[in-house]
Design a protein around this motif. Structure first.
Motif, PDB file in Angstrom:
ATOM      1  N   GLY A  20      43.045  70.472  69.746  1.00 59.05           N
ATOM      2  CA  GLY A  20      43.552  70.875  68.439  1.00 59.05           C
ATOM      3  C   GLY A  20      44.770  70.074  68.040  1.00 59.05           C
ATOM      4  N   GLU A  21      45.674  69.918  68.972  1.00 58.69           N
ATOM      5  CA  GLU A  21      46.886  69.131  68.710  1.00 58.69           C
ATOM      6  C   GLU A  21      46.541  67.676  68.420  1.00 58.69           C
ATOM      7  N   MET A  22      45.657  67.120  69.240  1.00 58.40           N
ATOM      8  CA  MET A  22      45.259  65.722  69.067  1.00 58.40           C
ATOM      9  C   MET A  22      44.543  65.520  67.729  1.00 58.40           C
ATOM     10  N   PHE A  23      43.600  66.404  67.394  1.00 56.60           N
ATOM     11  CA  PHE A  23      42.873  66.265  66.130  1.00 56.60           C
ATOM     12  C   PHE A  23      43.794  66.411  64.930  1.00 56.60           C
ATOM     13  N   GLY A  24      44.808  67.215  65.051  1.00 52.50           N
ATOM     14  CA  GLY A  24      45.804  67.315  63.986  1.00 52.50           C
ATOM     15  C   GLY A  24      46.592  66.023  63.843  1.00 52.50           C
ATOM     16  N   MET A  25      46.988  65.427  64.963  1.00 49.71           N
ATOM     17  CA  MET A  25      47.778  64.199  64.935  1.00 49.71           C
ATOM     18  C   MET A  25      47.004  63.022  64.347  1.00 49.71           C
ATOM     19  N   ILE A  26      45.694  62.969  64.588  1.00 53.66           N
ATOM     20  CA  ILE A  26      44.925  61.832  64.084  1.00 53.66           C
ATOM     21  C   ILE A  26      44.241  62.138  62.744  1.00 53.66           C
ATOM     22  N   GLY A  27      44.472  63.329  62.199  1.00 52.83           N
ATOM     23  CA  GLY A  27      43.989  63.659  60.868  1.00 52.83           C
ATOM     24  C   GLY A  27      42.570  64.189  60.767  1.00 52.83           C
ATOM     25  N   VAL A  28      41.961  64.567  61.889  1.00 52.39           N
ATOM     26  CA  VAL A  28      40.619  65.142  61.838  1.00 52.39           C
ATOM     27  C   VAL A  28      40.652  66.492  61.131  1.00 52.39           C
ATOM     28  N   VAL A  29      41.684  67.262  61.395  1.00 49.45           N
ATOM     29  CA  VAL A  29      41.957  68.506  60.668  1.00 49.45           C
ATOM     30  C   VAL A  29      43.372  68.389  60.112  1.00 49.45           C
ATOM     31  N   PRO A  30      43.657  69.087  59.021  1.00 56.76           N
ATOM     32  CA  PRO A  30      44.949  68.920  58.355  1.00 56.76           C
ATOM     33  C   PRO A  30      46.195  69.113  59.227  1.00 56.76           C
ATOM     34  N   ASP A  31      46.222  70.142  60.088  1.00 61.08           N
ATOM     35  CA  ASP A  31      47.464  70.326  60.849  1.00 61.08           C
ATOM     36  C   ASP A  31      47.286  70.573  62.342  1.00 61.08           C
ATOM     37  N   GLY A  32      46.112  70.910  62.797  1.00 55.95           N
ATOM     38  CA  GLY A  32      45.859  71.022  64.227  1.00 55.95           C
ATOM     39  C   GLY A  32      46.375  72.284  64.888  1.00 55.95           C
ATOM     40  N   HIS A  33      46.735  73.307  64.113  1.00 57.45           N
ATOM     41  CA  HIS A  33      47.169  74.538  64.770  1.00 57.45           C
ATOM     42  C   HIS A  33      45.994  75.190  65.482  1.00 57.45           C
ATOM     43  N   PHE A  34      46.293  76.121  66.352  1.00 56.61           N
ATOM     44  CA  PHE A  34      45.315  76.688  67.272  1.00 56.61           C
ATOM     45  C   PHE A  34      45.298  78.198  67.123  1.00 56.61           C
ATOM     46  N   VAL A  35      44.112  78.752  66.879  1.00 58.08           N
ATOM     47  CA  VAL A  35      43.943  80.198  66.782  1.00 58.08           C
ATOM     48  C   VAL A  35      42.934  80.605  67.846  1.00 58.08           C
ATOM     49  N   GLU A  36      43.335  81.533  68.689  1.00 62.56           N
ATOM     50  CA  GLU A  36      42.466  82.000  69.762  1.00 62.56           C
ATOM     51  C   GLU A  36      41.907  83.368  69.413  1.00 62.56           C
ATOM     52  N   ALA A  37      40.602  83.545  69.635  1.00 65.50           N
ATOM     53  CA  ALA A  37      39.948  84.808  69.334  1.00 65.50           C
ATOM     54  C   ALA A  37      38.947  85.150  70.432  1.00 65.50           C
ATOM     55  N   ASP A  38      38.545  86.398  70.444  1.00 61.01           N
ATOM     56  CA  ASP A  38      37.465  86.858  71.308  1.00 61.01           C
ATOM     57  C   ASP A  38      36.757  87.999  70.593  1.00 61.01           C
ATOM     58  N   ARG A  39      35.863  88.646  71.259  1.00 61.90           N
ATOM     59  CA  ARG A  39      35.079  89.705  70.621  1.00 61.90           C
ATOM     60  C   ARG A  39      35.971  90.771  69.993  1.00 61.90           C
TER      61      ARG A  39
END
Length: 125
Positions: A20-39
């Motif tokens: 997530g951090e890497m994809f944010g840094m290279i612009g794959v996603v706008p900011d690369g923040h991370f949201v964790e979820a489960d059932r």
């Protein structure tokens, strides 16, 4: 979108955060923040509330990565009293709606993930 499989303690969540951090840094996603979820984060015990709950979690992840641990727990329950399929349906729709601004990573144990990925869809879908 990615699927991570592995036993407990193999770093699935850690790697998802780094991606997530890497994809944010290279612009794959706008900011690369991370949201964790489960059932428990996505599925409501009340009829009709799962779509809203799941949508809220997804909207909070737009612009970054949504990580769903043990995703297979969403499938396979009693269709009359279990709303996990509703969460899956909402997730799939929103993944398409936000395809340029959301990455979804799902994770779980190898055998359970294989069963989830190759399960028979519920009747009527």
């Amino acid at each position: 979108h990615l699927i991570f499989t592995g036993n407990p303690g193999t770093g699935k969540t850690t790697v998802a955060r780094l991606i997530g951090e890497m994809f944010g840094m290279i612009g794959v996603v706008p900011d690369g923040h991370f949201v964790e979820a489960d059932r428990s984060t996505l599925v409501s015990p009340y009829l009709g509330a799962t779509t809203e709950r799941t949508a809220e979690v997804i909207e909070g992840a737009v612009g970054g990565v949504l990580f769903i641990d043990e995703v297979y727990t969403l499938a396979g329950g009693d269709a009359g009293t279990d709303y996990g399929q509703e969460a899956i349906d909402t997730l799939l729709k929103r993944m398409e709606d936000h395809r340029d601004e959301l990455i979804v990573i799902v994770a779980g144990y190898p055998g359970r993930m294989r069963s989830f990925a190759f399960r028979k869809p519920p009747a009527g879908t």
